[in-house]
Design an enzyme around this catalytic site. Structure first.
Site, PDB file in Angstrom:
ATOM      1  N   ASP A  33       6.890  23.046  37.785  1.00 41.12           N
ATOM      2  CA  ASP A  33       6.949  21.714  37.189  1.00 41.12           C
ATOM      3  C   ASP A  33       6.194  21.768  35.863  1.00 41.12           C
ATOM      4  O   ASP A  33       5.284  22.590  35.697  1.00 41.12           O
ATOM      5  CB  ASP A  33       6.304  20.677  38.121  1.00 41.12           C
ATOM      6  CG  ASP A  33       6.629  19.243  37.731  1.00 41.12           C
ATOM      7  OD1 ASP A  33       7.513  18.636  38.362  1.00 41.12           O
ATOM      8  OD2 ASP A  33       6.008  18.715  36.772  1.00 41.12           O
ATOM      9  N   LEU A  67      15.117  16.413  39.361  1.00 44.34           N
ATOM     10  CA  LEU A  67      14.523  16.070  38.069  1.00 44.34           C
ATOM     11  C   LEU A  67      14.951  14.663  37.649  1.00 44.34           C
ATOM     12  O   LEU A  67      15.923  14.119  38.178  1.00 44.34           O
ATOM     13  CB  LEU A  67      14.944  17.112  37.024  1.00 44.34           C
ATOM     14  CG  LEU A  67      14.465  18.544  37.333  1.00 44.34           C
ATOM     15  CD1 LEU A  67      15.274  19.568  36.561  1.00 44.34           C
ATOM     16  CD2 LEU A  67      12.980  18.676  37.024  1.00 44.34           C
ATOM     17  N   THR A  98      19.204  12.456  40.744  1.00 44.15           N
ATOM     18  CA  THR A  98      20.114  11.321  40.578  1.00 44.15           C
ATOM     19  C   THR A  98      20.530  11.274  39.122  1.00 44.15           C
ATOM     20  O   THR A  98      19.780  10.807  38.258  1.00 44.15           O
ATOM     21  CB  THR A  98      19.436  10.006  40.995  1.00 44.15           C
ATOM     22  OG1 THR A  98      19.037  10.103  42.358  1.00 44.15           O
ATOM     23  CG2 THR A  98      20.397   8.833  40.844  1.00 44.15           C
ATOM     24  N   LYS A 173      25.406   8.617  45.903  1.00 43.52           N
ATOM     25  CA  LYS A 173      24.045   8.211  45.535  1.00 43.52           C
ATOM     26  C   LYS A 173      24.071   7.160  44.437  1.00 43.52           C
ATOM     27  O   LYS A 173      23.310   6.177  44.475  1.00 43.52           O
ATOM     28  CB  LYS A 173      23.240   9.429  45.085  1.00 43.52           C
ATOM     29  CG  LYS A 173      21.800   9.103  44.653  1.00 43.52           C
ATOM     30  CD  LYS A 173      20.978   8.529  45.793  1.00 43.52           C
ATOM     31  CE  LYS A 173      19.590   8.059  45.354  1.00 43.52           C
ATOM     32  NZ  LYS A 173      18.717   9.160  44.929  1.00 43.52           N
ATOM     33  N   ASN A 176      25.126   3.946  46.040  1.00 45.14           N
ATOM     34  CA  ASN A 176      24.021   3.423  46.850  1.00 45.14           C
ATOM     35  C   ASN A 176      22.961   2.752  45.969  1.00 45.14           C
ATOM     36  O   ASN A 176      22.490   1.648  46.257  1.00 45.14           O
ATOM     37  CB  ASN A 176      23.391   4.558  47.650  1.00 45.14           C
ATOM     38  CG  ASN A 176      22.173   4.106  48.435  1.00 45.14           C
ATOM     39  OD1 ASN A 176      22.280   3.540  49.513  1.00 45.14           O
ATOM     40  ND2 ASN A 176      20.990   4.351  47.892  1.00 45.14           N
ATOM     41  N   ASN A 177      22.604   3.409  44.874  1.00 46.96           N
ATOM     42  CA  ASN A 177      21.572   2.862  44.010  1.00 46.96           C
ATOM     43  C   ASN A 177      22.069   1.637  43.242  1.00 46.96           C
ATOM     44  O   ASN A 177      21.285   0.734  42.928  1.00 46.96           O
ATOM     45  CB  ASN A 177      21.064   3.934  43.048  1.00 46.96           C
ATOM     46  CG  ASN A 177      20.149   4.919  43.747  1.00 46.96           C
ATOM     47  OD1 ASN A 177      20.118   4.994  44.976  1.00 46.96           O
ATOM     48  ND2 ASN A 177      19.416   5.693  42.981  1.00 46.96           N
ATOM     49  N   TYR A 178      23.376   1.612  42.962  1.00 48.42           N
ATOM     50  CA  TYR A 178      23.964   0.412  42.362  1.00 48.42           C
ATOM     51  C   TYR A 178      23.737  -0.782  43.286  1.00 48.42           C
ATOM     52  O   TYR A 178      23.267  -1.839  42.869  1.00 48.42           O
ATOM     53  CB  TYR A 178      25.466   0.624  42.125  1.00 48.42           C
ATOM     54  CG  TYR A 178      26.200  -0.659  41.820  1.00 48.42           C
ATOM     55  CD1 TYR A 178      26.165  -1.208  40.543  1.00 48.42           C
ATOM     56  CD2 TYR A 178      26.904  -1.335  42.812  1.00 48.42           C
ATOM     57  CE1 TYR A 178      26.816  -2.398  40.265  1.00 48.42           C
ATOM     58  CE2 TYR A 178      27.553  -2.524  42.547  1.00 48.42           C
ATOM     59  CZ  TYR A 178      27.515  -3.051  41.268  1.00 48.42           C
ATOM     60  OH  TYR A 178      28.146  -4.236  41.009  1.00 48.42           O
ATOM     61  N   MET A 179      24.051  -0.592  44.561  1.00 53.28           N
ATOM     62  CA  MET A 179      23.861  -1.670  45.527  1.00 53.28           C
ATOM     63  C   MET A 179      22.390  -2.064  45.619  1.00 53.28           C
ATOM     64  O   MET A 179      22.046  -3.254  45.661  1.00 53.28           O
ATOM     65  CB  MET A 179      24.381  -1.243  46.902  1.00 53.28           C
ATOM     66  CG  MET A 179      24.353  -2.330  47.954  1.00 53.28           C
ATOM     67  SD  MET A 179      25.092  -1.718  49.502  1.00 53.28           S
ATOM     68  CE  MET A 179      25.202  -3.254  50.431  1.00 53.28           C
ATOM     69  N   SER A 180      21.523  -1.082  45.616  1.00 53.34           N
ATOM     70  CA  SER A 180      20.092  -1.349  45.716  1.00 53.34           C
ATOM     71  C   SER A 180      19.586  -2.173  44.541  1.00 53.34           C
ATOM     72  O   SER A 180      18.850  -3.152  44.710  1.00 53.34           O
ATOM     73  CB  SER A 180      19.322  -0.032  45.800  1.00 53.34           C
ATOM     74  OG  SER A 180      17.940  -0.263  45.898  1.00 53.34           O
TER      75      SER A 180
END
Length: 304
Positions: A33, A67, A98, A173, A176-180
């Site tokens: 990292d 990342l 993502t 994903k 899913n994140n759109y809905m979230s």
């Protein structure tokens, strides 16, 4: 163990605990990292700290990348000193960031040209779930690669799903994140509306946590109605239009901006012209499918 040595690129909020879980489960984890403190945390969790991507990839049978953004993944994968320069054919890459599905597919294609396999396999749930080994993995790619990666995924996830071919994991994903994020706005709009209406915040939360509105349509009505092929109206779209109109009107009276509500009212208003007004409110899915030009046809709600 099929893939004992794992290069782990990106030791942030999710990646750090995921790498630590792999180390705790007997994997030889070689982590890198840009933040030295995160590398030191992996060393404290019995992983190996590395000073470059090349160092981490040396001898690795599997490479995990997680990342923040497209440009970080593209640079780490394809840039000078990146993953592609430092691994050979047959290595399995698990790209768990993502990012844009188009970027993910582009990277997979570049890796494939060099004989490197890749799954797009982002995760769901929280950093605490990562620490506890209870993440959800949604993977896209070849079934054989998914099977090969299962032991790696099992170190930090208790639900591991093969979503389909390359790209299906990252597309899921993003959806899913759109809905979230949309429900984040919806929740804020609703609490702003109840607050401006003079309703006690704790009581408003108690009501919402104990109704379909708060529990979520995907957990309640959609599975037993439209997705089960039943569009007989528990609550028809016509009444849905009435109720959303009442809510938007209350917002206007109280001067609370309800951006999502205004858009939803327009969608409910399309139901009569489509001949759907007397179907169950979950038939909203049919409205969106029609507007999307989807080829699939639902007979009584079932896609055929």
């Amino acid at each position: 163990m099929g893939m004992k040595t794992v290069a782990f690129i990106g030791l942030g909020t999710m990646g750090g605990p995921m790498a630590a879980r792999l180390a705790a489960n007997g994997f030889d984890v070689r982590g890198y990292d840009l933040d030295d403190r995160k590398v030191e945390a992996l060393v404290a969790a019995h992983g190996t700290g590395c000073t470059s991507i090349g160092d981490a990839c040396r001898g690795a049978e599997c490479v995990v990348t997680i990342l923040p953004r497209d440009e970080h993944v593209r640079s780490a994968m394809l840039g000078e000193g990146g993953v592609l320069e430092n691994i050979g054919p047959g290595v399995l890459v698990l790209e768990m960031s993502t990012i844009s599905p188009s970027t993910s597919l582009e990277i997979a294609a570049r890796l494939s040209e060099r004989g490197v396999r890749m799954l797009d396999a982002p995760v769901g749930r929280t950093p605490q779930d990562a620490r506890d080994g209870r993440l959800l993995v949604m993977a896209g790619g070849a079934p054989d690669d998914f099977a090969a990666a299962h032991e790696v995924f099992s170190a930090f996830a208790d639900k591991i799903l093969h979503m389909g071919p390359q790209g299906c994991g990252i597309r899921m994903k993003v959806a899913n994140n759109y809905m979230s994020m949309v429900t984040m706005v919806l929740t804020a709009e609703t609490l702003a509306l109840t607050g401006k209406a003079g309703i006690d915040e704790k009581l408003a939360v108690e009501v919402l946590q104990n109704t379909v509105a708060g529990k979520g349509q995907i957990n309640t009505n959609f599975p037993r109605k439209v997705l089960a092929g039943d569009l007989t109206p528990d609550f028809p779209l016509a009444l849905g239009h009435k109720d959303i109109s009442l809510g938007v009107r209350l917002g206007e009276e109280l001067k609370v901006p309800l951006f999502l509500g205004a858009s939803a009212r327009e969608l409910f208003g399309l139901a009569p012209a489509m001949g759907l007004a007397e179907l169950d409110c979950t038939a909203m899915l049919l409205i969106l499918e029609k507007l999307s030009g989807m080829d699939a046809v639902r007979e009584g709600g079932l896609k055929s």
